[in-house]
Scaffold this active site. Structure first.
Site, PDB file in Angstrom:
ATOM      1  CB  ILE A 651      -0.980  -0.080   1.397  1.00  0.00           C
ATOM      2  CG1 ILE A 651      -1.912  -1.292   1.432  1.00  0.00           C
ATOM      3  CG2 ILE A 651      -1.838   1.313   1.434  1.00  0.00           C
ATOM      4  CD1 ILE A 651      -2.746  -1.350   0.085  1.00  0.00           C
ATOM      5  CG  ASN A 653      -0.975   8.043   0.866  1.00  0.00           C
ATOM      6  OD1 ASN A 653      -1.898   8.108   1.497  1.00  0.00           O
ATOM      7  ND2 ASN A 653      -0.804   9.263   0.367  1.00  0.00           N
ATOM      8  CB  THR A 656      -4.889   8.259  -1.435  1.00  0.00           C
ATOM      9  OG1 THR A 656      -3.326   7.349  -1.137  1.00  0.00           O
ATOM     10  CG2 THR A 656      -4.572   9.681  -1.353  1.00  0.00           C
ATOM     11  CD  GLN A 660      -9.139   5.474  -5.133  1.00  0.00           C
ATOM     12  OE1 GLN A 660      -9.274   5.055  -6.155  1.00  0.00           O
ATOM     13  NE2 GLN A 660      -9.518   6.845  -5.097  1.00  0.00           N
ATOM     14  CE  LYS A 723      -1.993  -8.831  -5.249  1.00  0.00           C
ATOM     15  NZ  LYS A 723      -2.868  -9.889  -4.587  1.00  0.00           N
ATOM     16  N   GLY A 724      -3.583  -2.693  -8.148  1.00  0.00           N
ATOM     17  CA  GLY A 724      -4.626  -1.611  -8.309  1.00  0.00           C
ATOM     18  C   GLY A 724      -5.682  -1.839  -7.294  1.00  0.00           C
ATOM     19  CD  GLU A 727     -11.785   0.622 -12.093  1.00  0.00           C
ATOM     20  OE1 GLU A 727     -12.747   0.318 -12.832  1.00  0.00           O
ATOM     21  OE2 GLU A 727     -10.523   0.485 -12.579  1.00  0.00           O
TER      22      GLU A 727
HETATM   23 MO1  MOS Z   1     -12.377   2.305 -15.071  1.00  0.00          MO
HETATM   24  S1  MOS Z   1     -14.362   1.743 -15.211  1.00  0.00           S
HETATM   25  O1  MOS Z   1     -11.621   0.891 -15.339  1.00  0.00           O
HETATM   26  O2  MOS Z   1     -12.183   3.737 -15.919  1.00  0.00           O
END
Ligand code: MOS
Length: 762
Positions: A651, A653, A656, A660, A723-724, A727
């Site tokens: 991680i 930060n 932030t 998210q 890792k992202g 979303e």
């Molecule tokens: Mo996001 S919906 O992967 O721009």
């Protein structure tokens, strides 16, 4: 990985405040349409009032007579615009429907644009255009006459194969327990608070576009193609974006139209589309349907998973999310069978929206998992534990890291899950039925080719330049932290420049890849600077560091220091180099992408890798728990508390990241209980195309939200180990809510959003 630098630790992971926080709260961070432009003309769109048919004629006389109206753009005088092919990836065209008539392919298609000296005159002109249509009966969506179906694998570039393993039909037939259920999710619109705007200004044959964008290089190259000019004649500027959520990764038809108008009038032109126009001139999340069958043994071990999905798209374009590509890897399923069908209707082309593939598909799967737990009389957390896996059920690849059960255990403990009485309706508190539910969150770890330029001054000031995007994701902050960490300076001396196609390119801000991709490029450029500095120090006879190995050196507090305590000030090293600054440009190419991906990125074609596509499965995971209170008399649904535990590698930060996750779970409540675009089934037009009628959660809808960051180390995903996660958190929420509704009421609601009316009589 292409660069094998060790994952930096010291500075990272700190809850550094956003570097752009001050700019945002003081209004210094401007929306694209608020950037001061000299002497602009104003554009107003006229959009189709029918969803299917032909535009017979436009009568422009009254509009032309409005004082201040300069020009009206219709198909008659815009034929020079080149058609852009639909592209399902980042960059390219968001829709192949770009003509201003005479064929009308969806409600709200742009048919004219009035440009005037003032916004008011342009709007009045647009209102005074008379349009005559020959309307035909449109197909609005699922269940409408006249839709056509296609197998997604046959038409979608992105989904050539669907996951399969073994003989799922045979396994289902032999299963001791089977869940067989259908689910649906509605149309949703992004509704970013910043409207869909475009401002174009020409100067000496050079076009500057101010538009909120998730991919400035994509937009630059695509608008150049539409105008048939060289891409180096176009610059796109988008340093801040007021919400995007997937709606700003590709070019919509408005951009080229505004650019053409500005050229024709030899004057900057500014378009601010209205809220309702945003529903049809950009993309949206299409409605989906699902048929799931889960087979299991009595002891809870899964034996089969069949998932059939249907998704709405426009007539011409094969947009599809096909989330089985992700769901099929989630558990040790045994046999797997999947199929995705695109259902073409008379609608605008849908597109990416907030964790596009996983949101609808995981909602359906995680609801079915809860139904299976009920059938088995088993705790739903234990059902996940029994079927947890470190191996891909489809291809047998290992997970690079996976901490799903750690997430469940931590979230369950914090939530107090052990106090749950599994009997539906049993946890009543006077007039309130209490429901507790949980579900898994999952998101593929993406990374793309990215470039960055970093400059270090002798006084320790740093500038990082990369055309990444600040869409609320904290990009300025984590990129700044990365540079500060590698160059041994405080974050406050780092200046980060983003969102401008005159900077070195970065990928689309989609698929939650930004941190991994752009921080990897930043790290590489910083390391090139370090190498130069270290070599200059160790090779100089008069340096206190002479003769040391560069490997023993570190940068800290404006000094190069060695493990043995010797050190030299940066200023002195720079002096010896005879330079005031060192600047390095770096190209980062993740494993699995080709060297030519750099040229492609410059050309506006982004490519991401990761998820199920590498040698290992790369996913971030989480567990979400919600408590609902449903009024026994009115069926009002409240969500007093939620707990989410997430593991997403290193991680960068914590502050932030927490934001998210909070935002994600709140979006999840929106999906579960509020958001739906209503469509007139006869006219195929959106009904609630405004923020008064399109429901989203407000503060009063959100109770306590407890976020737990579960530590996880992953050396495979990328040099930074991240890792992202942007979303991730809105993925499990809707299923957790639906599962809690069942627990509170005994009623299983399989169609989102869940509202009071669905629970009356329950
Ligand atoms: Mo996001 S919906 O992967 O721009």
């Amino acid at each position: 990985m292409a660069t094998a630098a060790p994952a930096p630790k010291a500075n990272m992971g700190k809850p550094a405040p956003r570097l752009d926080a001050r700019a945002k709260v003081t209004g210094e961070a401007r929306y694209a349409s608020d950037v001061p432009i000299n002497n602009p003309a104003y554009a107003f769109l006229l959009i189709s009032a029918i969803a299917k048919g032909r535009l017979e004629w436009l009568d422009l006389d009254a509009a032309r007579a409005v004082p201040g109206v300069l020009e009206i753009f219709t198909r008659e005088n815009t034929a020079e615009l080149k058609k852009i092919p639909f592209s399902a990836g980042g960059g390219g065209g968001a829709t192949s429907i770009q003509n201003l008539g005479p064929e009308i392919a969806h409600d709200g298609q742009i048919i004219a644009m009035v440009v005037a000296d003032s916004y008011e005159a342009a709007r009045e002109g647009a209102y005074k255009i008379k349009a005559s249509y020959a309307a035909e009966t449109p197909s609005a969506g699922f269940g409408s006459a006249g839709t056509t179906e296609e197998d997604a694998t046959k038409v979608s570039e992105r989904h050539k194969e669907v996951p399969q393993a073994g003989d799922a039909e045979a396994a289902l037939a032999a299963s001791e327990v089977v869940v067989d259920a259908e689910y649906s999710t509605p149309t949703q619109h992004h509704n970013p608070i910043e409207l869909f705007t475009t401002t174009c200004a020409w100067s000496d044959g050079q076009l500057t576009v101010y538009e909120p964008s998730q991919f400035v290089y994509g937009l630059k190259n695509t608008v150049a193609k539409a105008l048939d000019i060289e891409s180096d004649k176009v610059r796109v500027i988008s340093p801040y974006v007021g919400g995007a959520f997937g709606s700003r990764g590709q070019m919509t038809p408005r951009t080229a139209l505004v650019a053409l108008a500005a050229k024709r009038l030899n004057r900057p032109v500014k378009l601010v589309a209205t809220r309702d126009q945003g529903f049809t001139i950009a993309t949206y999340r299409a409605e989906t349907r699902h048929h799931i069958r889960l087979g299991a043994r009595r002891d809870g071990k899964l034996t089969a998973y069949s998932h059939e999905g249907w998704e709405i798209s426009s007539r011409p374009d094969p947009y599809v999310v096909a989330g089985v590509e992700e769901s099929a890897h989630l558990y040790g399923f045994g046999a797997v069978k999947t199929k995705v069908t695109i259902v073409h209707a008379d609608r605008n082309t849908p597109g990416f929206m907030r964790s596009p593939p996983v949101v609808p598909y995981i909602y359906a799967l995680e609801s079915a998992m809860d139904e299976l737990a009920v059938k088995l009389g088993m705790d739903p957390v234990e059902l996940r534990r029994i079927n947890d896996t470190m191996t891909d059920p489809i291809k047998g690849k290992p997970y690079s890291s996976r901490s799903l059960m750690q997430c469940y255990d931590e979230a369950a403990k914090s939530f107090g899950w052990s106090r749950r009485n599994a009997q539906p309706g049993s946890m009543r508190d006077s007039d309130w039925l209490i429901g507790w539910g949980c579900a898994t969150a999952v998101y593929p770890t993406h990374i793309g080719t990215a470039t960055a330029r970093v400059r270090l001054l002798a006084n320790g000031e740093v500038r990082v330049q990369t055309a990444a995007h600040e869409i609320g994701n904290g990009a300025y902050t984590v990129i700044g932290q990365m540079a500060a960490e590698r160059l041994g300076v405080p974050v406050s001396t780092v200046k980060v420049e983003l969102g401008d196609s005159s900077l070195p390119p970065a990928p689309v801000a989609g698929g939650s890849n930004t941190t991994a991709s752009t921080c990897s490029a930043t790290l590489k450029a910083c390391d090139a600077i370090r190498d130069k500095l270290f070599r200059a120090a160790v090779t100089a006879d008069d340096s206190p560091l002479a003769g040391r190995s560069p490997n023993e050196l570190k940068l800290a507090d404006g000094k190069i220091v060695s493990g043995d305590g010797a050190g030299e000030k940066l200023e002195d090293v720079f002096k010896r180099l005879g330079a005031g600054a060192i600047e390095e440009y770096a190209e980062f190419i993740p494993e699995g992408l080709k060297p030519e991906s750099v040229q492609q990125l410059y050309a506006g074609k982004g490519a991401l890798t990761g998820g199920a596509h590498g040698k290992k499965l790369m996913y971030a995971l989480g567990a979400e728990f919600v408590e609902l209170r449903i009024n026994a008399h009115t069926r009002e649904i409240r969500v007093p508390r939620m707990v989410g535990a997430f593991a997403a590698g290193h991680i960068m930060n914590t502050r932030t990241t927490r934001s998210q996750y909070l935002g994600g779970m709140i979006w999840g409540i929106g999906s579960a209980l509020h958001e739906a675009t209503e469509i007139d089934p006869i006219r195929a037009r959106y009904v609630n195309d405004n923020l008064a009628d399109y429901l989203i959660p407000v503060n009063a809808d959100i109770g306590e939200v407890d976020i737990i960051l579960v530590p996880e180390e992953d050396k495979d995903v990328n040099p930074a180990g991240v890792k992202g996660l942007g979303e991730l958190a809105n993925v499990g929420t809707a299923a957790a809510v639906a599962n809690a509704v069942y627990h509170a009421t005994g009623k299983r609601i399989r169609d989102l959003p869940i509202r009071i009316e669905h629970l009356l009589g329950a």
